[in-house]
Design a protein around this motif. Structure first.
Motif, mmCIF file in Angstrom:
data_model
loop_
_atom_site.group_PDB
_atom_site.id
_atom_site.type_symbol
_atom_site.label_atom_id
_atom_site.label_comp_id
_atom_site.label_asym_id
_atom_site.label_seq_id
_atom_site.Cartn_x
_atom_site.Cartn_y
_atom_site.Cartn_z
ATOM 1 N N ASN A 226 0.774 -1.228 0.000
ATOM 2 C CA ASN A 226 0.000 0.000 0.000
ATOM 3 C C ASN A 226 0.810 1.284 0.000
ATOM 4 O O ASN A 226 0.497 2.219 0.721
ATOM 5 C CB ASN A 226 -0.903 -0.048 1.251
ATOM 6 C CG ASN A 226 -2.200 0.693 1.023
ATOM 7 O OD1 ASN A 226 -2.481 1.119 -0.100
ATOM 8 N ND2 ASN A 226 -2.981 0.862 2.080
ATOM 9 N N GLY A 227 1.869 1.305 -0.801
ATOM 10 C CA GLY A 227 2.653 2.532 -0.941
ATOM 11 C C GLY A 227 3.387 2.966 0.310
ATOM 12 O O GLY A 227 3.862 4.097 0.388
ATOM 13 N N ARG A 228 3.504 2.083 1.306
ATOM 14 C CA ARG A 228 4.195 2.484 2.536
ATOM 15 C C ARG A 228 5.687 2.713 2.278
ATOM 16 O O ARG A 228 6.278 2.102 1.400
ATOM 17 C CB ARG A 228 4.016 1.407 3.612
ATOM 18 C CG ARG A 228 2.722 1.593 4.402
ATOM 19 C CD ARG A 228 2.547 0.495 5.436
ATOM 20 N NE ARG A 228 2.134 -0.757 4.835
ATOM 21 C CZ ARG A 228 2.478 -1.962 5.315
ATOM 22 N NH1 ARG A 228 3.240 -2.054 6.373
ATOM 23 N NH2 ARG A 228 2.054 -3.056 4.714
ATOM 24 N N ASP A 229 6.283 3.553 3.080
ATOM 25 C CA ASP A 229 7.687 3.940 2.947
ATOM 26 C C ASP A 229 8.554 3.148 3.918
ATOM 27 O O ASP A 229 8.065 2.676 4.934
ATOM 28 C CB ASP A 229 7.800 5.414 3.352
ATOM 29 C CG ASP A 229 8.191 6.268 2.164
ATOM 30 O OD1 ASP A 229 8.268 5.734 1.061
ATOM 31 O OD2 ASP A 229 8.421 7.471 2.380
ATOM 32 N N GLY A 230 9.817 3.068 3.604
ATOM 33 C CA GLY A 230 10.758 2.482 4.566
ATOM 34 C C GLY A 230 10.590 0.989 4.743
ATOM 35 O O GLY A 230 10.930 0.443 5.785
ATOM 36 N N LEU A 231 10.051 0.324 3.713
ATOM 37 C CA LEU A 231 9.871 -1.122 3.796
ATOM 38 C C LEU A 231 11.191 -1.831 3.538
ATOM 39 O O LEU A 231 12.028 -1.336 2.791
ATOM 40 C CB LEU A 231 8.882 -1.589 2.721
ATOM 41 C CG LEU A 231 7.437 -1.142 2.863
ATOM 42 C CD1 LEU A 231 6.686 -1.454 1.577
ATOM 43 C CD2 LEU A 231 6.795 -1.852 4.041
ATOM 44 N N SER A 232 11.343 -2.983 4.141
ATOM 45 C CA SER A 232 12.466 -3.823 3.756
ATOM 46 C C SER A 232 12.020 -5.275 3.788
ATOM 47 O O SER A 232 11.121 -5.643 4.539
ATOM 48 C CB SER A 232 13.669 -3.598 4.676
ATOM 49 O OG SER A 232 13.384 -4.087 5.953
ATOM 50 N N ALA A 233 12.639 -6.076 2.945
ATOM 51 C CA ALA A 233 12.319 -7.503 2.903
ATOM 52 C C ALA A 233 13.468 -8.244 2.246
ATOM 53 O O ALA A 233 14.248 -7.666 1.474
ATOM 54 C CB ALA A 233 11.033 -7.745 2.119
ATOM 55 N N HIS A 234 13.559 -9.512 2.579
ATOM 56 C CA HIS A 234 14.467 -10.420 1.885
ATOM 57 C C HIS A 234 13.640 -11.226 0.904
ATOM 58 O O HIS A 234 12.589 -11.747 1.263
ATOM 59 C CB HIS A 234 15.143 -11.375 2.872
ATOM 60 C CG HIS A 234 16.118 -10.698 3.778
ATOM 61 N ND1 HIS A 234 17.471 -10.702 3.526
ATOM 62 C CD2 HIS A 234 15.942 -9.990 4.914
ATOM 63 C CE1 HIS A 234 18.092 -10.033 4.482
ATOM 64 N NE2 HIS A 234 17.191 -9.587 5.343
ATOM 65 N N VAL A 235 14.110 -11.326 -0.335
ATOM 66 C CA VAL A 235 13.405 -12.100 -1.358
ATOM 67 C C VAL A 235 14.301 -13.280 -1.738
ATOM 68 O O VAL A 235 15.386 -13.080 -2.302
ATOM 69 C CB VAL A 235 13.098 -11.241 -2.603
ATOM 70 C CG1 VAL A 235 12.325 -12.057 -3.631
ATOM 71 C CG2 VAL A 235 12.308 -9.984 -2.207
ATOM 72 N N PHE A 236 13.858 -14.480 -1.411
ATOM 73 C CA PHE A 236 14.634 -15.685 -1.712
ATOM 74 C C PHE A 236 13.996 -16.389 -2.898
ATOM 75 O O PHE A 236 12.817 -16.739 -2.858
ATOM 76 C CB PHE A 236 14.646 -16.628 -0.502
ATOM 77 C CG PHE A 236 15.335 -16.049 0.697
ATOM 78 C CD1 PHE A 236 16.711 -16.149 0.836
ATOM 79 C CD2 PHE A 236 14.606 -15.379 1.679
ATOM 80 C CE1 PHE A 236 17.357 -15.602 1.935
ATOM 81 C CE2 PHE A 236 15.240 -14.830 2.793
ATOM 82 C CZ PHE A 236 16.619 -14.941 2.914
#
Ligand SMILES: [Zn+2]
Ligand SMILES: [Zn+2]
Length: 278
Positions: A60-70
Motif C-alpha cells: 500500500n505505498g508504505r515507505d521504509g519497507l524492507s524484505a528479503h526475497v529468496f
C-alpha cells in the motif's frame, strides 16, 4: 532488543508454470509462486511469481519497507512478478535478493533480472527500480542467518537448471519451502529428508498426480503423494501441496485436498490468501 516470536506465512501465488486466471481457478487462485513469511519481525518473500504483484499492492505505498526475497530459481514462473513489484520503485525501501541455484557466482542473479527487464521484452531497465536492492548469489547448501534467531538452511533440488529448497527456522519451529523438484521413483530424496526433518510445515511441489506423472518424467516436478511419503519418513507435521499444474482447476484441487487430508491429517492444498501459523 528482544526478537519477536511472530511466525506466520501467507500464500500470494500457488501455481507453477504459467498463470491461469479464470472462472475455474477462482477459489485456489491463478497466480504463480509467491509466499510471504513474517518471522522474528522480518518479512521474507519466497519467489517472485505473479503473486508478488498483489503482495506489493498490499504494502500500500508504505515507505521504509524492507524484505528479503529468496528465489528457488529463475524460471519465468518464479520471477515474472518482479518487474511489477511496486515497492521496488520506491527509493525509501530496501530489498535483499537471494538465489542459490547458479553456484554462487557473483552477479549471476542481477544479470538474469537485467535480461528480463530489457527491450524489447520490457520497456524499462532494472536500474529504474529506485529502492536499494542488494543481490546475493550463494551456493545451495549454505546456511543463512537473516538476523539472530532467524536461520535459513538451503539445499539443492533436482530440477532442470537447478533450484534451491529452504528451511526457515525460528523460535523452535521450522517451515520448509521445497518446490520445483522431481523425485526418483521408489527412492526418497535424502537431501530433502534432511532438510524437512521434524518441520511443522512442508510446502512441496505437487504439480502432478501420480496418474499424470509418468507422462512428465524429467520435467522437474513431483506429486503430493511423494510429499506425503517424505513427510512421514522425516517426521514432519503436515504437507501443503503447492505449484499446482495450471490444468488443475478448483474441482481437481478439491479432489486432491480430500485425498491429501486423509493421507496425512492436517495437510492442505495451497490457495491464494491461505495464512498458516507453524
Ligand atoms: Zn516453477
Ligand atoms: Zn522451474
Amino acid at each position: 532488543m528482544a526478537v519477536s516470536n511472530e511466525f506466520w506465512l501467507r500464500f500470494w501465488g500457488v501455481r507453477g508454470t504459467v498463470p491461469c486466471p479464470g472462472p475455474d481457478t477462482l477459489r485456489y487462485g491463478g497466480n504463480t509462486a509467491c509466499l510471504e513469511v513474517m518471522c522474528g519481525g522480518r518479512r521474507l518473500i519466497f519467489d517472485a511469481g505473479t503473486g508478488l504483484r498483489a503482495l506489493g499492492a498490499s504494502m500500500n505505498g508504505r515507505d521504509g519497507l524492507s524484505a528479503h526475497v529468496f528465489l528457488t530459481h529463475t524460471h519465468i514462473d518464479h520471477i515474472i512478478g518482479f518487474p511489477f513489484f511496486r515497492p521496488a520503485y520506491n527509493p525509501n525501501n530496501r530489498f535483499e535478493l537471494w538465489a542459490g541455484h547458479m553456484g554462487g557466482e557473483p552477479g549471476a542473479l542481477q544479470a538474469v533480472l537485467k535480461g528480463l527487464m530489457k527491450a524489447p521484452i520490457f520497456p524499462v531497465p532494472l536500474d529504474i527500480m529506485h529502492a536499494c536492492i542488494a543481490f546475493h548469489d550463494f551456493a545451495a547448501g549454505m546456511v543463512i542467518e537473516v538476523v539472530p534467531g532467524v536461520v535459513l538452511r538451503t539445499a539443492a533440488l533436482n530440477h532442470p537448471n537447478g533450484a534451491t529448497g529452504y528451511r526457515i527456522e525460528h523460535a523452535g519451529k521450522a517451515v520448509c519451502y521445497v518446490t520445483d523438484t522431481e523425485h526418483r521413483e521408489g527412492e526418497l530424496d535424502a537431501t530433502i529428508l534432511e532438510l524437512i526433518r521434524g518441520a511443522q510445515i512442508v510446502i512441496y511441489d505437487a504439480t502432478y498426480t501420480e496418474a499424470e506423472y509418468p507422462s512428465y518424467r524429467g520435467w522437474g516436478h513431483s506429486t503430493w503423494n511423494e510429499g506425503v511419503r517424505l513427510c512421514q519418513a522425516a517426521g514432519a507435521g503436515c504437507l501443503i501441496a503447492f505449484h499446482h499444474d495450471p490444468d488443475h482447476d478448483d474441482a481437481a484441487l478439491d479432489r486432491i485436498a480430500e485425498q491429501l487430508g486423509r493421507a496425512l491429517p492436517g495437510s492442505r492444498v495451497a490457495q491464494e490468501g491461505l495464512t498458516l501459523h507453524p
